[in-house]
Design a protein around this motif. Sequence first.
Motif, PDB file in Angstrom:
ATOM      1  N   GLU A   1       5.140  -7.696  -0.853  1.00  0.00           N
ATOM      2  CA  GLU A   1       5.115  -6.862   0.355  1.00  0.00           C
ATOM      3  C   GLU A   1       6.473  -6.856   1.063  1.00  0.00           C
ATOM      4  O   GLU A   1       6.884  -5.841   1.636  1.00  0.00           O
ATOM      5  CB  GLU A   1       4.036  -7.363   1.310  1.00  0.00           C
ATOM      6  CG  GLU A   1       3.895  -6.547   2.590  1.00  0.00           C
ATOM      7  CD  GLU A   1       3.537  -5.082   2.321  1.00  0.00           C
ATOM      8  OE1 GLU A   1       3.953  -4.222   3.125  1.00  0.00           O
ATOM      9  OE2 GLU A   1       2.863  -4.804   1.309  1.00  0.00           O
ATOM     10  N   SER A   2       7.185  -7.973   1.001  1.00  0.00           N
ATOM     11  CA  SER A   2       8.472  -8.066   1.695  1.00  0.00           C
ATOM     12  C   SER A   2       9.524  -7.130   1.087  1.00  0.00           C
ATOM     13  O   SER A   2      10.541  -6.838   1.725  1.00  0.00           O
ATOM     14  CB  SER A   2       8.991  -9.511   1.653  1.00  0.00           C
ATOM     15  OG  SER A   2       9.389  -9.870   0.337  1.00  0.00           O
ATOM     16  N   LEU A   3       9.288  -6.671  -0.132  1.00  0.00           N
ATOM     17  CA  LEU A   3      10.241  -5.779  -0.786  1.00  0.00           C
ATOM     18  C   LEU A   3      10.079  -4.319  -0.355  1.00  0.00           C
ATOM     19  O   LEU A   3      11.034  -3.540  -0.407  1.00  0.00           O
ATOM     20  CB  LEU A   3      10.080  -5.875  -2.308  1.00  0.00           C
ATOM     21  CG  LEU A   3      10.409  -7.224  -2.954  1.00  0.00           C
ATOM     22  CD1 LEU A   3       9.865  -7.281  -4.374  1.00  0.00           C
ATOM     23  CD2 LEU A   3      11.916  -7.461  -2.949  1.00  0.00           C
ATOM     24  N   SER A   4       8.865  -3.976   0.068  1.00  0.00           N
ATOM     25  CA  SER A   4       8.531  -2.567   0.338  1.00  0.00           C
ATOM     26  C   SER A   4       9.460  -1.865   1.317  1.00  0.00           C
ATOM     27  O   SER A   4       9.847  -0.705   1.086  1.00  0.00           O
ATOM     28  CB  SER A   4       7.086  -2.467   0.833  1.00  0.00           C
ATOM     29  OG  SER A   4       6.199  -2.958  -0.142  1.00  0.00           O
ATOM     30  N   PRO A   5       9.878  -2.495   2.434  1.00  0.00           N
ATOM     31  CA  PRO A   5      10.731  -1.777   3.402  1.00  0.00           C
ATOM     32  C   PRO A   5      12.122  -1.432   2.868  1.00  0.00           C
ATOM     33  O   PRO A   5      12.840  -0.649   3.491  1.00  0.00           O
ATOM     34  CB  PRO A   5      10.834  -2.760   4.582  1.00  0.00           C
ATOM     35  CG  PRO A   5       9.683  -3.688   4.415  1.00  0.00           C
ATOM     36  CD  PRO A   5       9.488  -3.824   2.949  1.00  0.00           C
ATOM     37  N   TYR A   6      12.483  -2.012   1.733  1.00  0.00           N
ATOM     38  CA  TYR A   6      13.855  -1.848   1.255  1.00  0.00           C
ATOM     39  C   TYR A   6      13.948  -1.003  -0.014  1.00  0.00           C
ATOM     40  O   TYR A   6      14.971  -1.020  -0.702  1.00  0.00           O
ATOM     41  CB  TYR A   6      14.479  -3.227   0.996  1.00  0.00           C
ATOM     42  CG  TYR A   6      14.455  -4.127   2.206  1.00  0.00           C
ATOM     43  CD1 TYR A   6      15.386  -3.969   3.239  1.00  0.00           C
ATOM     44  CD2 TYR A   6      13.495  -5.132   2.329  1.00  0.00           C
ATOM     45  CE1 TYR A   6      15.357  -4.787   4.349  1.00  0.00           C
ATOM     46  CE2 TYR A   6      13.471  -5.962   3.434  1.00  0.00           C
ATOM     47  CZ  TYR A   6      14.392  -5.786   4.445  1.00  0.00           C
ATOM     48  OH  TYR A   6      14.374  -6.598   5.546  1.00  0.00           O
ATOM     49  N   PHE A   7      12.893  -0.260  -0.325  1.00  0.00           N
ATOM     50  CA  PHE A   7      12.913   0.585  -1.525  1.00  0.00           C
ATOM     51  C   PHE A   7      14.099   1.552  -1.498  1.00  0.00           C
ATOM     52  O   PHE A   7      14.396   2.170  -0.460  1.00  0.00           O
ATOM     53  CB  PHE A   7      11.625   1.405  -1.635  1.00  0.00           C
ATOM     54  CG  PHE A   7      10.464   0.634  -2.202  1.00  0.00           C
ATOM     55  CD1 PHE A   7      10.597  -0.671  -2.618  1.00  0.00           C
ATOM     56  CD2 PHE A   7       9.229   1.251  -2.324  1.00  0.00           C
ATOM     57  CE1 PHE A   7       9.524  -1.379  -3.137  1.00  0.00           C
ATOM     58  CE2 PHE A   7       8.146   0.564  -2.851  1.00  0.00           C
ATOM     59  CZ  PHE A   7       8.287  -0.756  -3.254  1.00  0.00           C
ATOM     60  N   GLU A   8      14.723   1.710  -2.643  1.00  0.00           N
ATOM     61  CA  GLU A   8      15.791   2.703  -2.786  1.00  0.00           C
ATOM     62  C   GLU A   8      15.191   4.106  -2.821  1.00  0.00           C
ATOM     63  O   GLU A   8      13.995   4.286  -3.064  1.00  0.00           O
ATOM     64  CB  GLU A   8      16.573   2.461  -4.089  1.00  0.00           C
ATOM     65  CG  GLU A   8      17.307   1.134  -4.152  1.00  0.00           C
ATOM     66  CD  GLU A   8      16.450   0.004  -4.682  1.00  0.00           C
ATOM     67  OE1 GLU A   8      16.969  -1.102  -4.876  1.00  0.00           O
ATOM     68  OE2 GLU A   8      15.214   0.229  -4.888  1.00  0.00           O
ATOM     69  N   SER A   9      16.020   5.077  -2.587  1.00  0.00           N
ATOM     70  CA  SER A   9      15.590   6.472  -2.643  1.00  0.00           C
ATOM     71  C   SER A   9      15.047   6.802  -4.027  1.00  0.00           C
ATOM     72  O   SER A   9      15.531   6.285  -5.044  1.00  0.00           O
ATOM     73  CB  SER A   9      16.765   7.391  -2.308  1.00  0.00           C
ATOM     74  OG  SER A   9      16.465   8.731  -2.662  1.00  0.00           O
ATOM     75  N   SER A  10      14.036   7.655  -4.057  1.00  0.00           N
ATOM     76  CA  SER A  10      13.451   8.066  -5.334  1.00  0.00           C
ATOM     77  C   SER A  10      14.451   8.820  -6.202  1.00  0.00           C
ATOM     78  O   SER A  10      14.256   8.950  -7.416  1.00  0.00           O
ATOM     79  CB  SER A  10      12.218   8.940  -5.091  1.00  0.00           C
ATOM     80  OG  SER A  10      12.555  10.087  -4.331  1.00  0.00           O
ATOM     81  N   ALA A  11      15.521   9.294  -5.593  1.00  0.00           N
ATOM     82  CA  ALA A  11      16.551  10.006  -6.347  1.00  0.00           C
ATOM     83  C   ALA A  11      17.409   9.045  -7.176  1.00  0.00           C
ATOM     84  O   ALA A  11      18.088   9.461  -8.116  1.00  0.00           O
ATOM     85  CB  ALA A  11      17.436  10.800  -5.403  1.00  0.00           C
TER      86      ALA A  11
END
Length: 319
Positions: free
Chosen positions: A220-230
């Motif tokens: 869950e701690s990783l979710s806020p830092y997702f890279e752009s889908s591009a």
Amino acid sequence: MRHRRCSQPLQRVVTDFAADVAFAQVEDKLVEHYGIFLDESTIRRITLLHAQAILEATPVDDTWPTAAGCQTVIVEMDGGMVPIVEPDTTQTDRRKGKTLVWKEAKLCLAHEAGSQTLSYGGTLQGDVDEAGKQLFACAKHAGFGKTSQVHAVGDGAEWIARQVDERFGSRGGYLVDFYHVCDYLSAAATAIHSEANAAKVWLEQQKAALKAGQHAEVIESLSPYFESSAIPDHQAPVRSCHRYLSRRQNQLDYPSALANDLPIGSGEIESAHRYIVQKRLKLPGAWWRAANADHMLALRLNRANRQWDSYWKQARKAA
């Protein structure tokens, strides 16, 4: 020694040397230690003949055990690449038109928990099912019985986890190598925190959380830092780490392993690849025919399993 033939003791010496060093180097060793000269082609022929015989004479016992067995067996399996040459059969000169490829040697080991006596298995030409049979046979040789539990550790490869499940069922459990997980977390930490010290602190927090059984919180701690889908996956370490952990949540039970003094890393099998496979099959400049590499792997495994004397006793009886 007879004309155009080598005595069995000499064949054993030749094969023993050639199991460790290149065929050309065996020439020098024979002269140095025994004062005997054999050409490289003879050394190669003798070694590969016995290597093939060892492979063909090594049974793979994958039948379910009837005895109780030891309490816990630790098993590990991993793949490593071996250089293979495939000749062009349409060429008159076999030196021309060769194709150089890499083929995976699947290596496994097993031992009773607390024991340092290892049992090894492996295959190069066999598929993942054959590798699974080798793993099961290793576990049986190490003491796996009908009441035993299997603690398997691997790098997260799906085919290994699947073989553990298919071979051992409810008697087996699979754990993703902790240090392999840390590689994903380390890449994510660098992407999340540009400052090195902050990245290190974050990484240590996640490692401690995993060992405490809080893998859901780590994911869950990783979710806020997702890279752009591009951004493509291979350039998105946070997204890659999240996906890797999410798909393996039932393989992250580090607290149980630590509480029972069981390994959370697969260093044993990674080391085994170096001293069994790479030491002989990945010599500089060496390329193998696939069948010959499989035979040499069997030869190396035979010695690692301390079955060397047994093979030569059987060879004497057959002679």
